[in-house]
Write a protein that holds these residues in place. Sequence first.
Motif, short mmCIF file in Angstrom:
data_model
loop_
_atom_site.label_atom_id
_atom_site.label_comp_id
_atom_site.label_asym_id
_atom_site.label_seq_id
_atom_site.Cartn_x
_atom_site.Cartn_y
_atom_site.Cartn_z
N ASN A 100 25.97 110.86 48.09
CA ASN A 100 25.84 111.58 46.82
C ASN A 100 27.19 112.18 46.44
O ASN A 100 27.60 113.21 46.99
CB ASN A 100 24.77 112.66 46.95
N THR A 101 27.89 111.54 45.53
CA THR A 101 29.25 111.99 45.18
C THR A 101 29.24 113.33 44.45
O THR A 101 30.22 114.08 44.51
CB THR A 101 29.94 110.94 44.30
N SER A 102 28.16 113.65 43.74
CA SER A 102 28.11 114.93 43.02
C SER A 102 28.11 116.12 43.96
O SER A 102 28.49 117.22 43.57
CB SER A 102 26.87 114.97 42.12
N MET A 111 29.95 116.29 46.62
CA MET A 111 31.25 116.31 47.29
C MET A 111 32.24 117.15 46.48
O MET A 111 32.14 117.23 45.26
CB MET A 111 31.78 114.88 47.44
N LEU A 117 35.75 117.91 44.55
CA LEU A 117 36.48 117.01 43.66
C LEU A 117 37.51 116.19 44.40
O LEU A 117 37.74 115.02 44.08
CB LEU A 117 37.16 117.83 42.55
N ARG A 131 35.73 113.26 46.25
CA ARG A 131 34.89 112.33 45.49
C ARG A 131 35.46 110.92 45.43
O ARG A 131 34.72 109.95 45.55
CB ARG A 131 34.66 112.88 44.08
N ALA A 152 34.47 109.30 48.62
CA ALA A 152 33.04 108.97 48.64
C ALA A 152 32.73 107.78 47.73
O ALA A 152 31.94 106.90 48.08
CB ALA A 152 32.22 110.19 48.23
N GLU A 153 33.37 107.75 46.55
CA GLU A 153 33.15 106.63 45.64
C GLU A 153 33.67 105.32 46.24
O GLU A 153 33.05 104.26 46.09
CB GLU A 153 33.83 106.91 44.30
#
Length: 486
Positions: free
Chosen positions: A231-233, A235, A237, A240, A243-244
Motif C-alpha cells: 500500500n503506497t499511500s 508509505m 513520500l 513511495r 514501494a511503487e
Amino acid sequence: MAYTSDNQRWPLLWRTVFLLTIFVVLSQVVIYIWVQRSVQGHFEEMDAEILTHAAFNWRKQGDTSASDTIEANNSTRQTSLSNTASAAAQAAHPHSDWQGYNLKSLLIDRHGEVLSSTPSSFADELPVDFRVLSLWQHHREQQFVTQINERRYRAVIVQNNDTFAFIALPIDIHHQYLLQFNRQLSLILLAITLLLVSIAAFSVYWGFAPLSTIIQKMKDIHPERLDERINTSAMPLELRPLAESYNLMMAKLESNFDSLLRFSDNIAHELRTPLATLGTQTQVMLSKTRNTNEYIEQLHHQHDTLEQLSALINNMLLLAKTQKGLEDSQLKLVDTDLLINKLIDYFELIAEDRKITFEKTGSFGTVLGDKGLLQRLFANLLSNAIYYAASDSVIIIEAVTTSTSTITITNKLAKPLTQSDADKLFERFHRHDQTKAMHAGSGLGLSIVQAIARAHGGKVSITIKHEYEFQVSVQLSATSSSDYLS
C-alpha cells in the motif's frame, strides 16, 4: 562505483547519527565560543566603565585640591599634598566597596613615594618590587590587567600634576563567575547535543521503519502469492518510489510467471498431440496385418507428424537462441531491399491462388544483423499477412529509412480484429482463430518475429487502424558500409 570503504559498510542509521553528531558538535563549539566571548566582553566593558568613572572623579577632585595648594606657602606644601592625596583618594574611591566591586587605589608622587591608599592596608599588600612609575611608562593612561599577590586586577594609572593614581578593580569574581558559567554552558550544550542526536537517531529509525514492510514482502514472495502488493499511500513520500517500483516489479514477475505457466502448458500440449498421434497410428498398424499400400500411406502420415514436431522444436530452439542475443560473428550488412524482393518472389506463387498482390514502396536501407534471422522475420510476417489477408486484396510493404529502418506491412483482414486481440498475437502458442481460413501453424510465428527484432536491438508493433486493416511495423537500426567498416 564499488562501496569498499569501511564507513560505507556502516548501517544507514549510524552513518546519519555520526554525520549529525559532527555537525551538532561543531555548531555547539561555535555557540560556546561566541557566548563566552560575549559574556567576557560584557564584563570587560563594565570594568572599563567603572575605572573610567573613578579616574574622572579623581582627576576632577585633584584639580580642585591643586588650586588650593598654589595659595599655600612652601612650608605647608607637604601637608597640602597629603590633603590633596586624601581628597583625591576619597574622590576616586569614596567608600571601600563601591557598588560591591571593592575598588582599590594608590596615590604616589612623582618620586614614587606613597601618599595614600584606599583601603589603607592596600599599600602594605603590594609586593616589594611593585613600581607604579614603571607601569606608567608601559601603559600610561591605558587600562591593563595585572596580578598582585595571586589576585587579578584590571587597573589604570592616571596622572594629575605631580601625583599619580593607581586605580585597580579586582576581577577574580568575574573570573570565577566565567569558570562557573562556562561549566554550566558546557553541560547545557552537551545535554542539547545528546538530545538532538537521540531525536535524530529515533527519527531515522522511525522514518525507515516502513522498509521492514518491503523486506518482509520480499521474504514472503511465493509463486502462489505474486498478486500481493504494498500500500503506497501508507508509505512516507521518500519511500513511495521504492514501494511503487516493488509493485511494478511484482506485476512484471506475476505476468512473466503466468506467461511461463501458459507456455509450459502449451508446449506440453503441442508436444503431446503429435506424439499421441504417432503412438495411436503405430498401435493401429500393429493391431493386424495390412497390405503394403496401407503401410506406405501410414508412413507418410507419420512423416508429416514428425516434420510438424521437428518444426516445433526448431522454432523453440530459435526462440531460445534469439533471447540470448547475437554474437558479433553473426552480424553482417543486410540489404533489406534485396531481401524483401526475394521473399515477395517466393510468396507471390502462394498468394496468387487468393488473388493477393504485393505493393512495395519507400526507401529500403541496410541494417546490421543476422541475414538468416532477418529472412525468417520477414518471411513469418509475409506468411501471416497472406493467411490473415482477405482475398483479392493488396499487401503494402512500405519502408522509411532515417537513423532507423522502419518497414511496415499493411493488409486488409478477412475477419475483424480488435487491438487487444492483436496485442496477444505475440504470445507463444496463441492462435486468434483456429478455423481453416486463418493460419493454422504452431502459434510461434509472431513470437519469433518479436524475439528476432529484440535480438537486433529493434522492436515490432501491431496497429489495428480499422477493424479490417492490419498493420505490422518493424523498426531496426539502420547503418551504412562506412559505419560497419569503421
